[in-house]
Design a protein around this motif. Structure first.
Motif, PDB file in Angstrom:
ATOM      1  N   UNK A  18       1.827  -3.969   8.281  1.00 17.36           N
ATOM      2  CA  UNK A  18       1.052  -3.309   7.233  1.00 17.36           C
ATOM      3  C   UNK A  18      -0.001  -2.410   7.865  1.00 17.36           C
ATOM      4  N   UNK A  19       0.014  -1.131   7.495  1.00 20.13           N
ATOM      5  CA  UNK A  19      -0.977  -0.182   7.990  1.00 20.13           C
ATOM      6  C   UNK A  19      -1.748   0.393   6.794  1.00 20.13           C
ATOM      7  N   UNK A  20      -3.077   0.462   6.949  1.00 20.29           N
ATOM      8  CA  UNK A  20      -3.923   0.850   5.828  1.00 20.29           C
ATOM      9  C   UNK A  20      -4.863   1.984   6.203  1.00 20.29           C
ATOM     10  N   UNK A  21      -5.086   2.866   5.230  1.00 20.07           N
ATOM     11  CA  UNK A  21      -6.087   3.920   5.360  1.00 20.07           C
ATOM     12  C   UNK A  21      -6.935   3.862   4.091  1.00 20.07           C
ATOM     13  N   UNK A  22      -8.121   3.280   4.228  1.00 14.86           N
ATOM     14  CA  UNK A  22      -8.970   3.003   3.082  1.00 14.86           C
ATOM     15  C   UNK A  22      -9.967   4.142   2.857  1.00 14.86           C
ATOM     16  N   UNK A  23     -10.029   4.662   1.640  1.00 10.31           N
ATOM     17  CA  UNK A  23     -10.973   5.713   1.279  1.00 10.31           C
ATOM     18  C   UNK A  23     -12.238   5.047   0.763  1.00 10.31           C
ATOM     19  N   UNK A  24     -13.200   4.879   1.657  1.00 13.10           N
ATOM     20  CA  UNK A  24     -14.414   4.137   1.321  1.00 13.10           C
ATOM     21  C   UNK A  24     -15.247   4.843   0.245  1.00 13.10           C
ATOM     22  N   UNK A  25     -15.312   6.151   0.326  1.00 14.54           N
ATOM     23  CA  UNK A  25     -16.104   6.887  -0.655  1.00 14.54           C
ATOM     24  C   UNK A  25     -15.341   8.083  -1.166  1.00 14.54           C
ATOM     25  N   UNK A  26     -15.196   8.190  -2.480  1.00  9.90           N
ATOM     26  CA  UNK A  26     -14.424   9.279  -3.058  1.00  9.90           C
ATOM     27  C   UNK A  26     -15.304  10.348  -3.696  1.00  9.90           C
ATOM     28  N   UNK A  27     -16.630  10.233  -3.566  1.00 13.03           N
ATOM     29  CA  UNK A  27     -17.514  11.209  -4.206  1.00 13.03           C
ATOM     30  C   UNK A  27     -17.594  12.491  -3.408  1.00 13.03           C
ATOM     31  N   UNK A  62       2.877   1.146   4.352  1.00  9.96           N
ATOM     32  CA  UNK A  62       1.728   2.041   4.427  1.00  9.96           C
ATOM     33  C   UNK A  62       0.944   1.972   3.117  1.00  9.96           C
ATOM     34  N   UNK A  63      -0.337   1.660   3.213  1.00 12.27           N
ATOM     35  CA  UNK A  63      -1.202   1.565   2.045  1.00 12.27           C
ATOM     36  C   UNK A  63      -2.349   2.554   2.207  1.00 12.27           C
ATOM     37  N   UNK A  64      -2.591   3.356   1.181  1.00 10.80           N
ATOM     38  CA  UNK A  64      -3.644   4.367   1.299  1.00 10.80           C
ATOM     39  C   UNK A  64      -4.323   4.581  -0.046  1.00 10.80           C
ATOM     40  N   UNK A  65      -5.657   4.566  -0.058  1.00  9.49           N
ATOM     41  CA  UNK A  65      -6.387   4.812  -1.294  1.00  9.49           C
ATOM     42  C   UNK A  65      -7.658   4.002  -1.385  1.00  9.49           C
ATOM     43  N   UNK A  66      -7.982   3.593  -2.592  1.00  8.19           N
ATOM     44  CA  UNK A  66      -9.223   2.865  -2.846  1.00  8.19           C
ATOM     45  C   UNK A  66      -9.198   1.478  -2.182  1.00  8.19           C
ATOM     46  N   UNK A  67     -10.310   1.060  -1.549  1.00 10.39           N
ATOM     47  CA  UNK A  67     -10.339  -0.209  -0.812  1.00 10.39           C
ATOM     48  C   UNK A  67      -9.935  -1.417  -1.647  1.00 10.39           C
ATOM     49  N   UNK A  68     -10.423  -1.517  -2.899  1.00 10.47           N
ATOM     50  CA  UNK A  68     -10.099  -2.688  -3.701  1.00 10.47           C
ATOM     51  C   UNK A  68      -8.609  -2.755  -4.016  1.00 10.47           C
ATOM     52  N   UNK A  69      -7.978  -1.597  -4.268  1.00  7.56           N
ATOM     53  CA  UNK A  69      -6.534  -1.570  -4.518  1.00  7.56           C
ATOM     54  C   UNK A  69      -5.751  -1.988  -3.273  1.00  7.56           C
ATOM     55  N   UNK A  70      -6.188  -1.500  -2.116  1.00  8.41           N
ATOM     56  CA  UNK A  70      -5.473  -1.803  -0.871  1.00  8.41           C
ATOM     57  C   UNK A  70      -5.586  -3.273  -0.506  1.00  8.41           C
ATOM     58  N   UNK A  71      -6.774  -3.842  -0.684  1.00  7.19           N
ATOM     59  CA  UNK A  71      -6.965  -5.257  -0.357  1.00  7.19           C
ATOM     60  C   UNK A  71      -6.037  -6.133  -1.208  1.00  7.19           C
ATOM     61  N   UNK A  72      -5.931  -5.800  -2.490  1.00  2.00           N
ATOM     62  CA  UNK A  72      -5.073  -6.583  -3.388  1.00  2.00           C
ATOM     63  C   UNK A  72      -3.597  -6.387  -3.060  1.00  2.00           C
ATOM     64  N   UNK A  73      -3.204  -5.154  -2.717  1.00  2.00           N
ATOM     65  CA  UNK A  73      -1.812  -4.907  -2.371  1.00  2.00           C
ATOM     66  C   UNK A  73      -1.457  -5.581  -1.047  1.00  2.00           C
ATOM     67  N   UNK A  74      -2.352  -5.552  -0.095  1.00  2.00           N
ATOM     68  CA  UNK A  74      -2.118  -6.215   1.191  1.00  2.00           C
ATOM     69  C   UNK A  74      -1.942  -7.720   0.987  1.00  2.00           C
ATOM     70  N   UNK A  75      -2.786  -8.320   0.160  1.00  2.00           N
ATOM     71  CA  UNK A  75      -2.677  -9.745  -0.144  1.00  2.00           C
ATOM     72  C   UNK A  75      -1.329 -10.046  -0.793  1.00  2.00           C
ATOM     73  N   UNK A  76      -0.904  -9.171  -1.698  1.00  2.00           N
ATOM     74  CA  UNK A  76       0.380  -9.337  -2.371  1.00  2.00           C
ATOM     75  C   UNK A  76       1.531  -9.294  -1.363  1.00  2.00           C
TER      76      UNK A  76
END
Length: 244
Positions: free
Chosen positions: A235-244, A210-224
């Motif tokens: 692998x399941x992901x929940x990407x936080x596109x905007x944190x503002x 399970x991967x959850x958080x900022x898109x760039x972090x998730x993409x790199x972790x998924x690749x790893x």
């Protein structure tokens, strides 16, 4: 035959419409309290209707009814609490958007509407290990999953916290109480990868990741993970596109 087909199509259409209506129905919540544990970080405590349930790791559309004429009156936010809790909890950053500024400054008893509760992090009810990575406020989706499943199956969590430590004490205490729950924080993505390396080696494709958080972090972790031989369906992901 044509009549039977038409009836089947009509039944299917009604079923789909019913599902959409169920998911999209709106319920009213009230603000119980709002905490500001650090400069841009907020914990928003909302009342929970008696008939409202959700899966651990879910997110939903939260609408501010007093702003209905404004295009920025809603956002998709993660539910950081468990169904067994007596409230709905939101953990979020406020870095300047009109919606977040309004949400984080709501008076007590103000109304918020919730609808379209969904999840990208569904877990099968079995003994399969769970290996989690959260970055920043992505911990809000992982927290209820940890609370539900640690103790009944092996669970590993690495949190690239980026200063988000509001659940650190709770997770640390759980890791001392549950033999099969391992919790670590990190200051870099590479450190999180190192922390998860042993679990990846031990469980391989027998675990759910399970991967959850900022898109760039998730993409790199998924690749790893994929480079380590983990199949994409695990692998399941929940990407936080905007944190503002």
């Amino acid at each position: 035959m044509i009549t039977i087909i038409l009836i089947a199509v009509a039944i299917l259409a009604l079923t789909v419409w019913g599902g959409i209506a169920f998911l999209g129905r709106s319920q009213s919540l009230s603000v119980k309290s709002i905490e500001n544990p650090s400069e841009h970080l907020y914990l928003i405590h909302l009342t929970k209707p008696n008939n409202l349930t959700w899966k651990s790791g879910s997110f939903a559309k939260f609408t501010l009814p007093d702003m209905k004429e404004n295009e920025q009156n809603n956002r998709w936010l993660t539910i950081a609490s468990s169904t067994s809790d007596d409230e709905i909890l939101i953990l979020t950053h406020n870095i300047g958007s009109f919606y977040k500024q309004t949400l984080t400054s709501l008076p007590i008893n103000s109304k918020v509407e919730i609808s379209w509760i969904q999840s990208h992090l569904s877990i099968e009810d079995n003994e399969e290990p769970i290996v989690c990575f959260a970055s920043d406020v992505g911990i809000s989706a992982i927290r209820p999953i940890i609370r539900e499943w640690s103790g009944s199956r092996p669970v590993t969590l690495s949190h690239l916290d980026k200063g988000v430590t509001v659940f650190d004490k709770e997770m640390t205490e759980l890791s001392t109480q549950k033999e099969n729950f391992t919790y670590e924080t990190s200051t870099s993505l590479s450190e999180s990868q190192e922390q998860l390396a042993e679990s990846i080696k031990q469980y391989g494709n027998k675990a759910t990741y399970l991967l959850c958080g900022r898109p760039d972090d998730l993409d790199k972790m998924k690749k790893y993970l994929e480079e380590k031989g983990i199949n994409s369906p695990q692998i399941k992901m929940d990407s936080f596109e905007g944190l503002k």
